[in-house]
Scaffold this motif. Structure first.
Motif, PDB file in Angstrom:
ATOM      1  N   PRO A 258     125.710  45.002 130.567  1.00  0.00           N
ATOM      2  CA  PRO A 258     126.578  43.956 130.004  1.00  0.00           C
ATOM      3  C   PRO A 258     128.003  43.991 130.584  1.00  0.00           C
ATOM      4  O   PRO A 258     128.467  45.037 131.030  1.00  0.00           O
ATOM      5  CB  PRO A 258     126.601  44.287 128.515  1.00  0.00           C
ATOM      6  CG  PRO A 258     126.144  45.690 128.415  1.00  0.00           C
ATOM      7  CD  PRO A 258     125.347  46.024 129.613  1.00  0.00           C
ATOM      8  N   SER A 260     130.710  42.697 128.814  1.00  0.00           N
ATOM      9  CA  SER A 260     131.747  42.729 127.773  1.00  0.00           C
ATOM     10  C   SER A 260     131.229  43.433 126.522  1.00  0.00           C
ATOM     11  O   SER A 260     130.024  43.625 126.370  1.00  0.00           O
ATOM     12  CB  SER A 260     132.132  41.292 127.396  1.00  0.00           C
ATOM     13  OG  SER A 260     130.998  40.655 126.806  1.00  0.00           O
ATOM     14  N   LYS A 261     132.170  43.795 125.647  1.00  0.00           N
ATOM     15  CA  LYS A 261     131.785  44.438 124.386  1.00  0.00           C
ATOM     16  C   LYS A 261     130.898  43.511 123.559  1.00  0.00           C
ATOM     17  O   LYS A 261     130.019  43.957 122.829  1.00  0.00           O
ATOM     18  CB  LYS A 261     133.034  44.821 123.586  1.00  0.00           C
ATOM     19  CG  LYS A 261     133.674  46.107 124.058  1.00  0.00           C
ATOM     20  CD  LYS A 261     134.771  46.545 123.142  1.00  0.00           C
ATOM     21  CE  LYS A 261     135.358  47.873 123.612  1.00  0.00           C
ATOM     22  NZ  LYS A 261     136.502  48.296 122.837  1.00  0.00           N
ATOM     23  N   ARG A 262     131.193  42.226 123.667  1.00  0.00           N
ATOM     24  CA  ARG A 262     130.410  41.254 122.900  1.00  0.00           C
ATOM     25  C   ARG A 262     128.944  41.274 123.332  1.00  0.00           C
ATOM     26  O   ARG A 262     128.036  41.227 122.522  1.00  0.00           O
ATOM     27  CB  ARG A 262     131.012  39.855 123.100  1.00  0.00           C
ATOM     28  CG  ARG A 262     131.021  39.069 121.781  1.00  0.00           C
ATOM     29  CD  ARG A 262     131.717  37.785 121.897  1.00  0.00           C
ATOM     30  NE  ARG A 262     130.758  36.749 122.305  1.00  0.00           N
ATOM     31  CZ  ARG A 262     131.095  35.549 122.672  1.00  0.00           C
ATOM     32  NH1 ARG A 262     132.354  35.208 122.721  1.00  0.00           N
ATOM     33  NH2 ARG A 262     130.190  34.659 122.996  1.00  0.00           N
ATOM     34  N   GLU A 263     128.778  41.381 124.656  1.00  0.00           N
ATOM     35  CA  GLU A 263     127.404  41.446 125.178  1.00  0.00           C
ATOM     36  C   GLU A 263     126.716  42.742 124.752  1.00  0.00           C
ATOM     37  O   GLU A 263     125.524  42.752 124.446  1.00  0.00           O
ATOM     38  CB  GLU A 263     127.435  41.352 126.706  1.00  0.00           C
ATOM     39  CG  GLU A 263     127.027  39.980 127.215  1.00  0.00           C
ATOM     40  CD  GLU A 263     126.892  39.957 128.729  1.00  0.00           C
ATOM     41  OE1 GLU A 263     125.941  40.574 129.238  1.00  0.00           O
ATOM     42  OE2 GLU A 263     127.759  39.345 129.365  1.00  0.00           O
ATOM     43  N   LYS A 265     127.235  44.392 122.053  1.00  0.00           N
ATOM     44  CA  LYS A 265     126.872  44.227 120.651  1.00  0.00           C
ATOM     45  C   LYS A 265     125.621  43.343 120.526  1.00  0.00           C
ATOM     46  O   LYS A 265     124.714  43.650 119.727  1.00  0.00           O
ATOM     47  CB  LYS A 265     128.046  43.587 119.913  1.00  0.00           C
ATOM     48  CG  LYS A 265     128.074  43.949 118.448  1.00  0.00           C
ATOM     49  CD  LYS A 265     129.322  43.484 117.768  1.00  0.00           C
ATOM     50  CE  LYS A 265     129.071  43.504 116.280  1.00  0.00           C
ATOM     51  NZ  LYS A 265     130.027  42.825 115.495  1.00  0.00           N
ATOM     52  N   TYR A 266     125.608  42.285 121.342  1.00  0.00           N
ATOM     53  CA  TYR A 266     124.480  41.347 121.299  1.00  0.00           C
ATOM     54  C   TYR A 266     123.176  42.071 121.614  1.00  0.00           C
ATOM     55  O   TYR A 266     122.185  41.975 120.881  1.00  0.00           O
ATOM     56  CB  TYR A 266     124.715  40.202 122.295  1.00  0.00           C
ATOM     57  CG  TYR A 266     123.491  39.360 122.523  1.00  0.00           C
ATOM     58  CD1 TYR A 266     123.103  38.383 121.599  1.00  0.00           C
ATOM     59  CD2 TYR A 266     122.702  39.541 123.671  1.00  0.00           C
ATOM     60  CE1 TYR A 266     121.964  37.617 121.808  1.00  0.00           C
ATOM     61  CE2 TYR A 266     121.570  38.778 123.893  1.00  0.00           C
ATOM     62  CZ  TYR A 266     121.198  37.820 122.961  1.00  0.00           C
ATOM     63  OH  TYR A 266     120.063  37.068 123.165  1.00  0.00           O
ATOM     64  N   TYR A 267     123.166  42.838 122.709  1.00  0.00           N
ATOM     65  CA  TYR A 267     121.932  43.539 123.113  1.00  0.00           C
ATOM     66  C   TYR A 267     121.573  44.657 122.127  1.00  0.00           C
ATOM     67  O   TYR A 267     120.397  44.895 121.856  1.00  0.00           O
ATOM     68  CB  TYR A 267     122.077  44.105 124.538  1.00  0.00           C
ATOM     69  CG  TYR A 267     121.949  43.031 125.588  1.00  0.00           C
ATOM     70  CD1 TYR A 267     120.748  42.334 125.751  1.00  0.00           C
ATOM     71  CD2 TYR A 267     123.020  42.697 126.413  1.00  0.00           C
ATOM     72  CE1 TYR A 267     120.631  41.337 126.705  1.00  0.00           C
ATOM     73  CE2 TYR A 267     122.910  41.695 127.367  1.00  0.00           C
ATOM     74  CZ  TYR A 267     121.710  41.017 127.510  1.00  0.00           C
ATOM     75  OH  TYR A 267     121.586  40.030 128.449  1.00  0.00           O
ATOM     76  N   GLU A 269     122.157  44.725 118.927  1.00  0.00           N
ATOM     77  CA  GLU A 269     121.551  44.082 117.752  1.00  0.00           C
ATOM     78  C   GLU A 269     120.114  43.669 118.046  1.00  0.00           C
ATOM     79  O   GLU A 269     119.226  43.791 117.196  1.00  0.00           O
ATOM     80  CB  GLU A 269     122.381  42.855 117.312  1.00  0.00           C
ATOM     81  CG  GLU A 269     123.723  43.183 116.680  1.00  0.00           C
ATOM     82  CD  GLU A 269     123.608  44.105 115.465  1.00  0.00           C
ATOM     83  OE1 GLU A 269     122.707  43.890 114.637  1.00  0.00           O
ATOM     84  OE2 GLU A 269     124.407  45.068 115.373  1.00  0.00           O
ATOM     85  N   LEU A 270     119.903  43.180 119.263  1.00  0.00           N
ATOM     86  CA  LEU A 270     118.561  42.749 119.685  1.00  0.00           C
ATOM     87  C   LEU A 270     117.587  43.941 119.642  1.00  0.00           C
ATOM     88  O   LEU A 270     116.473  43.834 119.125  1.00  0.00           O
ATOM     89  CB  LEU A 270     118.648  42.197 121.107  1.00  0.00           C
ATOM     90  CG  LEU A 270     117.615  41.128 121.517  1.00  0.00           C
ATOM     91  CD1 LEU A 270     117.708  39.908 120.618  1.00  0.00           C
ATOM     92  CD2 LEU A 270     117.850  40.722 122.970  1.00  0.00           C
ATOM     93  N   LYS A 273     116.778  45.014 116.110  1.00  0.00           N
ATOM     94  CA  LYS A 273     115.793  44.120 115.505  1.00  0.00           C
ATOM     95  C   LYS A 273     114.377  44.487 115.952  1.00  0.00           C
ATOM     96  O   LYS A 273     113.446  44.531 115.163  1.00  0.00           O
ATOM     97  CB  LYS A 273     116.123  42.674 115.891  1.00  0.00           C
ATOM     98  CG  LYS A 273     115.607  41.658 114.867  1.00  0.00           C
ATOM     99  CD  LYS A 273     116.085  40.260 115.150  1.00  0.00           C
ATOM    100  CE  LYS A 273     117.486  40.023 114.613  1.00  0.00           C
ATOM    101  NZ  LYS A 273     117.972  38.659 114.838  1.00  0.00           N
TER     102      LYS A 273
END
Lengths: 277, 338
Positions: A258, A260-263, A265-267, A269-270, A273
């Motif tokens: 990734p 960025s930090k946002r990315e 976090k996104y992965y 969380e994925l 799940k």
């Protein structure tokens, strides 16, 4: 992995021959011999150097809690019921210098007599010099146990001492030592196998491959320490609850890097799940 | 090393670790006489063995050892909120034995103690004296003496259930509870029942008993033991704790209650307690960090202030089912739930 510790070469030689171990010429601090799933180290005499050698060995080979460490060597007998050449499994080890006691956890049936080992800082000549309750005297046992217990399960740290003398004669005959240790190696080998099998029962459900996948994902996603622990615990719960499922489906995350930090976090969380139970 | 199997066996009760101070107690001699072939290892303090670092709770369960010790310090503890008080305000527990001979997967002891070896405190008289002192002070006192062990299951090794029953007989305002999963009622069949001694059986549905209550007697045996206890004149309590949810729980629980009350005398049931599986957060942390892989600890749980437990909706569902079924046989005031 099985780690065997002997104080000097004469004690180690029969073990080296029995398992066909080969010297590791890259090991410079202590003499180390290697075989399939067995590593032997010659520690030297005394508790301090033994502790150093055991710590070095278990660190060098990245010991896991379920690995086994065995101290094999000769000892002087205080107990008159023992006979020369008899192997004794130590159920209590006393460091006579610090007066601390240690207790190997003996969980499987074994063919040995049991006894208390007294570790002295210097050679003991004469039973009248022994002021503690015990059956055997050596110079390494307590150092071996105390060091190994920082790394391994307490049931995986065992001491087998072969009676060499009765504290009446401090001279050493190498051939004799070779013989009396060799004569007990069938029993010792059985005991090692029993310990290895017992540990299978408490094996971590996450395999080496699983852990490698998790490490790689954590590295690529630049997870924080806390996130990495969380990932590990989620994967562990998944393996336990879902029983026969493997973590192969996580391989799709191995090549993600990734920006960025946002990315991140996104992965993360994925993955969470996907690992939910 | 060749990969030949060793055919090894575990060695339960192969060792007795005995504190030197414990040697002078008659109970120590009584216990050691039952284990003549075991290795006796003298120790200074039981914690040298019991709290060793890096013990495997689950592996030790297969080769459990006895530790005989003299209890020092506090003998009685105020019971925590996660326990049923059955309407008693002065609710304490005491532990003359640490750990349990059974091996239930869900047991909170796995997170409480670093070892599964059994510690027997041989100075039982000191316990009784402490209870007597507190009873004299409080007048009304409820003591659970089998929370961290199963006294009745241990009765053949160390006869503490009978000591507690004999002790509380005639002491008005003092109630002693012996909680158990044991079918070992014959071990106390010669004991005169006491009005204020309660034998409390933990009962689960057959699926849970078979899946998670390893080594413990099956449900039929427990129910028969309850029946016999009633016939002998003991006061009996039913404990449905922990309730664990699974597909088919409702149907099995209904059949379980029918089976129980087909066999025991409902008029002689003191009361019933219901509790859903819950575990203090600290224990759960210990369990998950020290190589215990029982699936029950890895399901999804809701995190409360102090405990992990099942989701509120599932908890309510289970409690409602349990209360509904028990209400068919017991009055409401005899049914307690957390």
């Amino acid at each position: 992995m099985v780690f065997i510790c002997c104080a000097f070469y004469a004690e180690a030689k029969p073990v080296i021959d029995f398992y066909g171990l080969k010297k590791n010429h890259y090991a410079s601090k202590f003499d180390i011999y290697e075989g399939e799933n067995i590593i032997l180290i010659i520690t030297g005499m005394g508790t301090v150097i033994t502790s150093a050698a055991v710590s070095h060995l278990l660190t060098r080979y990245s010991a896991q809690k379920t690995d086994i460490a065995l101290n094999i060597g000769i000892a002087g007998a205080v107990n008159p019921d023992y006979r020369k050449g008899e192997a004794v499994l130590c159920n209590k080890v006393v460091n006579t210098f610090s007066e601390r006691c240690f207790y190997p956890d003996i969980l499987v049936k074994h063919p040995f007599k049991e006894g208390t080992l007294l570790t002295y800082p210097r050679p003991v000549r004469g039973k009248e010099k022994v002021f503690y309750k015990g059956d055997l005297v050596d110079m390494e046992g307590a150092g071996f146990f105390e060091a190994a217990s920082s790394f391994l399960y307490v049931h995986n740290i065992q001491l087998i001492k072969v009676v060499y003398d009765f504290l009446d004669d401090l001279s050493i005959n190498k051939e004799e030592i070779y013989g009396i240790i060799r004569d007990n190696l069938q029993d010792i080998d059985y005991y090692i196998k029993a310990l290895v099998e017992a540990n299978e029962i408490i094996k971590n459900p996450l395999s080496y491959e699983d852990e490698e996948i998790l490490k790689k994902i954590a590295q690529n996603l630049k997870l924080t320490f806390t996130m990495e622990r969380r990932l590990y615990n989620l994967a562990l719960a998944y393996k336990i609850v879902k029983k026969d499922k493997d973590l192969g489906f996580l391989k799709e995350f191995l090549n993600i890097k990734p920006d960025s930090k946002r990315e991140v976090k996104y992965y993360f969380e994925l993955i969470k799940k996907r690992l939910s139970v | 090393m060749s990969s030949l199997k060793s055919g090894f066996r575990f060695s339960p009760f192969s060792h007795l670790y005995i504190e030197e101070k414990a040697l002078e107690y008659p109970i120590t001699r009584e216990i050691t006489s039952k284990f003549l072939n075991s290795n006796k290892v003298l120790i200074g303090d039981y914690r040298e063995v019991f709290t060793r670092p890096r013990q495997s709770f689950n592996l030790q369960k297969k080769a459990v050892k006895l530790i005989l010790a003299v209890k020092k310090g506090e003998f009685l503890f105020k019971a925590p909120e996660v326990c049923h008080d059955f309407g008693f305000s002065n609710f304490y527990y005491t532990s003359p034995i640490l750990n349990c001979p059974y091996n239930c997967s869900y047991c909170f002891l796995k997170g409480m103690y670093p070892s599964s070896n059994l510690v027997i405190f041989v100075n039982i008289q000191d316990y009784l004296e402490e209870i007597e002192k507190l009873w004299a002070e409080k007048k009304n006192l409820y003591i659970a003496c089998s929370y961290e062990t199963d006294l009745l299951a241990m009765e053949r090794i160390v006869p503490y259930s009978r000591r507690f029953i004999d002790f509380c007989r005639g002491k008005k305002g003092l109630i002693i509870e012996v909680r158990t999963k044991s079918a070992n009622i014959d071990a106390i069949k010669d004991v005169l029942p006491a009005e204020n001694a309660v034998l409390s059986w933990t009962i689960s549905t057959p699926f849970i008993a078979e899946t998670y209550e390893k080594n413990a007697p099956g449900i039929e045996k427990r129910v028969m033991a309850m029946k016999k206890a009633q016939e002998l004149g003991f006061r009996v309590r039913l404990c449905f704790d922990p309730l664990i949810y699974y597909k088919g729980f409702e149907e099995e629980f209904y059949k379980l209650i029918e089976y129980i009350f087909d066999n025991i005398d409902k008029s002689k049931v003191m009361d019933a307690g219901i509790g859903v599986f819950r575990i203090p957060k600290e224990y759960m942390k210990n369990i998950r960090s020290c190589g215990i892989y029982d699936e029950i600890f890895y399901f999804y749980y809701e995190e409360g202030k102090k405990v992990f437990s099942v989701e509120k909706s599932i908890k309510e569902k289970m409690v409602n089912i349990a209360v509904r079924e028990l209400s068919k046989f017991l009055p409401q005031e005899k049914i307690f739930y957390l």
